[in-house]
Design a protein around this motif. Structure first.
Motif, mmCIF file in Angstrom:
data_model
loop_
_atom_site.group_PDB
_atom_site.id
_atom_site.type_symbol
_atom_site.label_atom_id
_atom_site.label_comp_id
_atom_site.label_asym_id
_atom_site.label_seq_id
_atom_site.Cartn_x
_atom_site.Cartn_y
_atom_site.Cartn_z
ATOM 1 N N THR A 45 0.840 -1.198 0.000
ATOM 2 C CA THR A 45 0.000 0.000 0.000
ATOM 3 C C THR A 45 0.872 1.244 0.000
ATOM 4 O O THR A 45 2.024 1.211 0.447
ATOM 5 N N PRO A 47 1.524 4.797 1.592
ATOM 6 C CA PRO A 47 1.138 5.565 2.770
ATOM 7 C C PRO A 47 0.715 6.983 2.400
ATOM 8 O O PRO A 47 1.017 7.467 1.312
ATOM 9 N N GLU A 48 0.014 7.637 3.314
ATOM 10 C CA GLU A 48 -0.390 9.019 3.063
ATOM 11 C C GLU A 48 0.816 9.936 2.970
ATOM 12 O O GLU A 48 0.816 10.904 2.205
ATOM 13 N N SER A 49 1.840 9.656 3.778
ATOM 14 C CA SER A 49 3.069 10.455 3.764
ATOM 15 C C SER A 49 4.263 9.536 3.631
ATOM 16 O O SER A 49 4.259 8.409 4.153
ATOM 17 N N ARG A 342 4.109 14.712 2.085
ATOM 18 C CA ARG A 342 2.916 14.281 1.370
ATOM 19 C C ARG A 342 3.006 14.773 -0.073
ATOM 20 O O ARG A 342 3.214 15.977 -0.316
#
Length: 344
Positions: A45, A47-49, A342
């Motif tokens: 996956t 990650p968001e950041s 990000r």
């Protein structure tokens, strides 16, 4: 990267008595190559950041301890990308190891490495190669090097080298999205204008090589605020609290490459004054400098910090590890700079 036999290295070095570095480097194809290796599958996956670490590893001399540092330091265990300077390949001082490849293999990372210098002073060097690297948990689609305009001829230095400063770039595949990563090492034996000219070359090359994608650029930019060739200046700065503050607090006034990068749309980390280099002084002690930076374009910085590599701060070392048994004063004369970012 293919080895150059010792006698051939000596013969190439001797040419520098009458030819320029650029002319001799043109004879050596390794200066135009980026070595790559893959030691991990992509994360499942995105990650968001992303965690980004910038670390001058001082030639990888303490390689096992650095591996433990990367795996055990709670501040940096979740990195996705490392921009690294000063990693040897085939130098006696670091056990004649390919330090970038060994670090990538031990840590489960992909890597791209570029040749900065061929060291000539030690005949026990298997290769004498020295350079910079990008390490990534994400696949490397392609990689290359950006040669920088010469500001100092290292053949006539006591270290005697063929080569010159460079940046290594890699296009990463982050869950199907391209991300540019660039590891930079600018010249210390020049003034701010020399470093600005080198950074200008990098920014132009990045636009050509990594167009239309977010870019994370970082490295030891050697933002001393003085010309590293001038030993008298260094002594004056070390003796003056006002000038020492300049090295930490007023860097943007003396190093034009930083405002130039900001004008080009890069966010600069760390924003607050932080010491990232302990420069040893002849009489003992050190001069605190602010040399190591992460620059973001198409990405926004979140949490960031500077992580000490001094032995007294390695309290997280796992009992029985190489890091716990380390008896030196520091893993590197540079601290590590870390940030979460990000992608926009």
């Amino acid at each position: 990267m293919r080895k150059i036999p010792l006698e051939e290295r000596k013969a190439l070095g001797a040419l520098l008595e009458r030819q320029s570095q650029a002319e001799v480097m043109d004879r050596i194809p390794q200066f135009g190559e980026a070595e790559t290796g893959c030691f991990t599958a992509p994360p499942e996956t995105v990650p968001e950041s992303l965690g980004v670490l910038m670390f001058n590893m001082e030639r990888g001399v303490h390689l096992a301890e650095i591996q433990d540092f990367l795996g055990e330091c709670p501040d940096i265990r979740h990195f996705d990308l490392i921009l690294a300077n000063e990693l040897d390949d085939g130098c006696a001082r670091s056990g004649n190891k390919n330090t970038a490849r060994e670090l990538a293999k031990a840590s489960g990372l992909n890597y791209a490495w570029g040749l900065e210098f061929i060291e000539l002073v030690n005949d026990e060097n298997e290769k004498g190669f020295h350079g910079n690297a990008v390490f990534s948990r994400w696949p490397i689609r392609r990689a290359g090097v950006i040669r920088l305009p010469e500001q100092y001829n290292w053949y006539f230095d006591r270290q005697r080298r063929i080569g010159g400063r460079l940046a290594v770039f890699a296009e990463l595949d982050v869950g199907g999205r391209p991300l540019g990563a660039v590891s930079v090492h600018l010249e210390n034996r020049t003034h701010g204008e020399g470093r600005r000219a080198q950074m200008e070359t990098i920014l132009k090359a990045v636009e050509q090589e990594l167009p239309g994608m977010p870019v994370i650029l970082g490295g030891d930019l050697n933002t001393n605020t003085f010309d590293g060739r001038d030993k008298e200046d260094i002594g004056d700065i070390a003796a003056s609290p006002e000038l020492r503050r300049r090295c930490l607090e007023d860097v943007f006034q003396f190093e034009a490459l930083l405002p130039m990068a900001a004008e080009a749309g890069y966010e600069i980390v760390p924003g607050e004054p932080e010491m990232t280099r302990r420069k040893p002084l002849p009489g003992g002690g050190f001069l605190p400098l602010r040399l190591d930076w992460i620059l973001l374009k198409g990405a926004r910085a979140g949490e960031s910090r500077t992580v000490s590599t001094a032995r007294e701060d390695l309290t997280f070392a796992r009992p029985g590890s190489a890091l716990a048994a380390f008896t030196g004063a520091e893993l590197s004369d540079h601290n590590a700079v870390w940030t979460m970012c990000r992608l926009e």
